[in-house]
Structures are given as structure tokens and as C-alpha cells.
Motif scaffolding. Structure first.
Motif, PDB file in Angstrom:
ATOM      1  N   ASP A  54       0.956  -1.465  -0.239  1.00 16.19           N
ATOM      2  CA  ASP A  54       0.116   0.175   0.498  1.00 16.19           C
ATOM      3  C   ASP A  54       1.295   1.314  -0.044  1.00 16.19           C
ATOM      4  N   LEU A  55       0.844   2.444  -1.383  1.00 15.69           N
ATOM      5  CA  LEU A  55       1.951   3.378  -1.560  1.00 15.69           C
ATOM      6  C   LEU A  55       1.285   4.557  -0.818  1.00 15.69           C
ATOM      7  N   THR A  56      -0.721   4.450   0.064  1.00 14.56           N
ATOM      8  CA  THR A  56      -0.933   5.926   0.782  1.00 14.56           C
ATOM      9  C   THR A  56      -0.404   5.472   2.107  1.00 14.56           C
ATOM     10  N   VAL A  57       0.174   4.590   2.670  1.00 10.18           N
ATOM     11  CA  VAL A  57       0.297   4.810   3.926  1.00 10.18           C
ATOM     12  C   VAL A  57       2.396   4.378   4.175  1.00 10.18           C
ATOM     13  N   PRO A  58       2.792   5.379   5.887  1.00 13.82           N
ATOM     14  CA  PRO A  58       3.830   4.700   5.431  1.00 13.82           C
ATOM     15  C   PRO A  58       5.278   3.930   5.729  1.00 13.82           C
ATOM     16  N   ASP A  59       6.024   3.696   5.924  1.00 11.40           N
ATOM     17  CA  ASP A  59       6.383   1.602   5.382  1.00 11.40           C
ATOM     18  C   ASP A  59       6.697   1.753   6.801  1.00 11.40           C
ATOM     19  N   PRO A  60       5.671   0.649   6.450  1.00  8.95           N
ATOM     20  CA  PRO A  60       6.030   0.026   8.123  1.00  8.95           C
ATOM     21  C   PRO A  60       7.016  -0.518   8.022  1.00  8.95           C
ATOM     22  N   THR A  61       8.574  -1.059   7.805  1.00  9.06           N
ATOM     23  CA  THR A  61      10.193  -1.242   7.939  1.00  9.06           C
ATOM     24  C   THR A  61      10.571  -0.814   8.212  1.00  9.06           C
ATOM     25  N   TRP A  62       9.948   0.516   7.394  1.00 12.86           N
ATOM     26  CA  TRP A  62      11.460   1.900   7.983  1.00 12.86           C
ATOM     27  C   TRP A  62      12.820   1.137   6.755  1.00 12.86           C
ATOM     28  N   ILE A  63      12.026   0.438   5.536  1.00 15.25           N
ATOM     29  CA  ILE A  63      13.482  -0.677   4.760  1.00 15.25           C
ATOM     30  C   ILE A  63      14.071   1.429   4.080  1.00 15.25           C
ATOM     31  N   ILE A  64      12.393   1.522   3.046  1.00 16.41           N
ATOM     32  CA  ILE A  64      12.540   2.878   2.332  1.00 16.41           C
ATOM     33  C   ILE A  64      13.393   4.258   2.827  1.00 16.41           C
ATOM     34  N   PRO A  65      12.839   4.232   4.300  1.00 16.77           N
ATOM     35  CA  PRO A  65      13.413   6.284   4.754  1.00 16.77           C
ATOM     36  C   PRO A  65      15.434   5.221   5.131  1.00 16.77           C
ATOM     37  N   PHE A  66      15.101   4.300   5.739  1.00 16.38           N
ATOM     38  CA  PHE A  66      16.669   3.876   6.146  1.00 16.38           C
ATOM     39  C   PHE A  66      17.758   3.911   4.090  1.00 16.38           C
ATOM     40  N   ALA A  67      17.087   3.629   3.354  1.00 17.77           N
ATOM     41  CA  ALA A  67      17.653   3.504   2.263  1.00 17.77           C
ATOM     42  C   ALA A  67      18.334   4.145   1.846  1.00 17.77           C
ATOM     43  N   LEU A  68      16.711   5.659   1.698  1.00 15.49           N
ATOM     44  CA  LEU A  68      16.897   6.811   1.278  1.00 15.49           C
ATOM     45  C   LEU A  68      17.834   7.548   2.724  1.00 15.49           C
ATOM     46  N   GLY A  69      17.912   7.731   3.789  1.00 15.94           N
ATOM     47  CA  GLY A  69      18.800   8.117   4.563  1.00 15.94           C
ATOM     48  C   GLY A  69      20.508   8.135   3.937  1.00 15.94           C
TER      49      GLY A  69
ATOM     50  N   THR B 255       4.343   6.316   1.734  1.00 16.62           N
ATOM     51  CA  THR B 255       5.598   4.999   0.934  1.00 16.62           C
ATOM     52  C   THR B 255       5.914   6.202  -0.401  1.00 16.62           C
ATOM     53  N   CYS B 256       4.391   6.647  -0.891  1.00 17.58           N
ATOM     54  CA  CYS B 256       4.887   6.627  -2.127  1.00 17.58           C
ATOM     55  C   CYS B 256       5.775   7.887  -3.094  1.00 17.58           C
ATOM     56  N   MET B 257       5.649   8.636  -1.804  1.00 19.75           N
ATOM     57  CA  MET B 257       6.564  10.292  -1.723  1.00 19.75           C
ATOM     58  C   MET B 257       7.752  10.019  -1.244  1.00 19.75           C
ATOM     59  N   SER B 258       8.328   8.172  -0.209  1.00 25.55           N
ATOM     60  CA  SER B 258       9.565   7.840   0.277  1.00 25.55           C
ATOM     61  C   SER B 258       9.839   6.866  -0.948  1.00 25.55           C
ATOM     62  N   LEU B 259       8.974   6.669  -2.188  1.00 24.45           N
ATOM     63  CA  LEU B 259       9.869   5.831  -2.362  1.00 24.45           C
ATOM     64  C   LEU B 259      10.396   6.860  -4.016  1.00 24.45           C
ATOM     65  N   TYR B 260       9.715   8.433  -4.375  1.00 26.37           N
ATOM     66  CA  TYR B 260       9.893   8.519  -4.915  1.00 26.37           C
ATOM     67  C   TYR B 260      11.229   9.368  -4.411  1.00 26.37           C
ATOM     68  N   TRP B 261      11.021   9.814  -3.906  1.00 28.12           N
ATOM     69  CA  TRP B 261      12.961  10.383  -2.787  1.00 28.12           C
ATOM     70  C   TRP B 261      13.836   9.483  -3.229  1.00 28.12           C
ATOM     71  N   LEU B 262      13.597   8.190  -2.580  1.00 29.64           N
ATOM     72  CA  LEU B 262      14.757   7.190  -2.906  1.00 29.64           C
ATOM     73  C   LEU B 262      15.307   6.770  -4.149  1.00 29.64           C
ATOM     74  N   CYS B 263      14.041   6.824  -5.067  1.00 33.75           N
ATOM     75  CA  CYS B 263      15.220   7.083  -6.760  1.00 33.75           C
ATOM     76  C   CYS B 263      15.329   7.987  -7.130  1.00 33.75           C
ATOM     77  N   SER B 264      15.045   9.609  -6.752  1.00 35.77           N
ATOM     78  CA  SER B 264      15.477  10.102  -7.026  1.00 35.77           C
ATOM     79  C   SER B 264      17.207  11.011  -6.765  1.00 35.77           C
ATOM     80  N   SER B 265      17.033  10.053  -5.242  1.00 37.13           N
ATOM     81  CA  SER B 265      17.627   9.653  -5.219  1.00 37.13           C
ATOM     82  C   SER B 265      19.485   8.736  -5.367  1.00 37.13           C
ATOM     83  N   LEU B 266      18.676   7.729  -6.071  1.00 31.04           N
ATOM     84  CA  LEU B 266      19.913   6.797  -6.094  1.00 31.04           C
ATOM     85  C   LEU B 266      20.005   7.245  -7.946  1.00 31.04           C
ATOM     86  N   VAL B 267      18.967   7.942  -8.789  1.00 26.18           N
ATOM     87  CA  VAL B 267      19.825   8.151  -9.678  1.00 26.18           C
ATOM     88  C   VAL B 267      20.494   9.534  -9.099  1.00 26.18           C
ATOM     89  N   GLY B 268      20.715   9.588  -8.443  1.00 28.21           N
ATOM     90  CA  GLY B 268      21.958  11.481  -8.379  1.00 28.21           C
ATOM     91  C   GLY B 268      22.661  10.589  -8.285  1.00 28.21           C
TER      92      GLY B 268
END
Length: 184
Positions: free
Chosen positions: A61-76, A121-134
């Protein structure tokens, strides 16, 4: 000094404003897309239902925060890696302002972890993808092959080895030196 710097700008066609143009365009686009994703994830339209069921792996579900915090930690960690790559390119003794800027970017990178853990999660996933592209751009643009293709003068024929050596010198060698000092 001003005259010499101005001549270098003209000779090398590298005015500092040209480097700022990308940021002046990229930041508003990033903010606009983030806000649009947030608004879509809070909406009750067909797009919302697609986001609610359109996830993958552990984030169904991309409308709720990532419950595992994997995407947030990967982003950071990705953002922190980008900052550290930039610091490895700097002269050995940066000025006070430069240190302040890098420490601020490090803090923002770490602050993004809890922030992205509380947004959809859709926002944090977008941020992660943007950072990975960078990060990908950063690594590709170091390549001597890319420099030859773009006809850009290369500072080093082994940029990845140089980056690794700078990393070892800055982080691993420093740690060994500090341990040796503590034992004395």
C-alpha cells in the motif's frame, strides 16, 4: 584576483550561475512532485485506489508509511553517501563555512529518515528513486569513458580507485590512527 577568475569563467565557459540553474529547476520540481504525491495518497479517487493496491514487495500500500522503515533508511543512507562523495572531492582542509554546509547536509540526510518514515510510501519511494538516480549520475559522470564521449578533460584515469583511496584515507586510516593514539 577578480580579473583572473572572470577570465577563467570566460575561457572555460563555466560561470557559477550555470551550476545553479539545475538546482533552481530541480528543487521546485521535487517539491511539486512530492506535494502532488502526498495529495494523491490522501485522496479517495481511482488514483488513490491504484496506489493503495499498486505496491510491491513489502510495501503493498503506497498510501501509508513504510512499516518496516527499509525505504526511509535506504533514503537516509543514499543521501548520506551522496554528501560523503561530495566531501571526498573537496580539498583536504575545507573552510569553516564549507564544513558547516557539509555538516548541515549530513544532518538533513539523517533527518530524512524519520520524516520519510511518516509520509506515504509513494513519497519516500519517489525520494529514494530520485536520490539513487543522483548517485548513479554522480558515479557515471566520473567515468573516463563518459569524459571521452563528452569530450571533457579528465582529471584522473582511475577516478573510482581515487575515490576508494580517498575514502580509505579519510575514514579507515583515520580510525586506525585514532586507535593508535588511544593506546599510547
Amino acid at each position: 584576483m577578480k580579473r583572473i577568475v572572470s577570465e577563467l569563467y570566460v575561457r572555460d565557459n563555466c560561470h557559477p550561475f550555470k551550476a545553479s540553474i539545475l538546482v533552481l529547476v530541480q528543487v521546485p520540481v521535487w517539491i511539486s512532485l512530492s506535494l502532488a504525491l502526498r495529495d494523491i495518497s490522501l485522496d479517495s479517487s481511482a488514483v488513490y485506489s491504484a496506489l493503495a493496491t499498486g505496491g510491491a514487495l513489502w510495501f503493498k500500500d503506497l498510501t501509508v508509511p513504510d512499516p518496516t522503515w527499509i525505504i526511509p533508511f535506504a533514503l537516509g543512507l543514499t543521501n548520506l553517501l551522496l554528501v560523503e562523495l561530495a566531501t571526498l572531492q573537496q580539498k583536504p582542509v575545507p573552510g569553516r563555512f564549507q564544513k558547516f554546509v557539509f555538516h548541515s547536509f549530513r544532518a538533513v540526510s539523517l533527518l530524512m529518515i524519520p520524516v520519510s518514515a511518516y509520509v506515504p510510501t509513494c513519497m519516500s519511494l519517489y525520494w529514494l528513486c530520485s536520490s539513487l538516480v543522483g548517485l548513479g549520475h554522480n558515479m557515471v559522470l566520473r567515468s573516463p569513458r563518459v569524459h571521452r564521449l563528452l569530450q571533457v578533460q579528465t582529471k584522473s584515469s582511475t577516478p573510482y580507485r581515487d575515490l576508494y583511496a580517498a575514502f580509505v584515507t579519510k575514514y579507515l586510516h583515520k580510525t586506525k590512527t585514532e586507535k593508535g593514539l588511544k593506546q599510547d
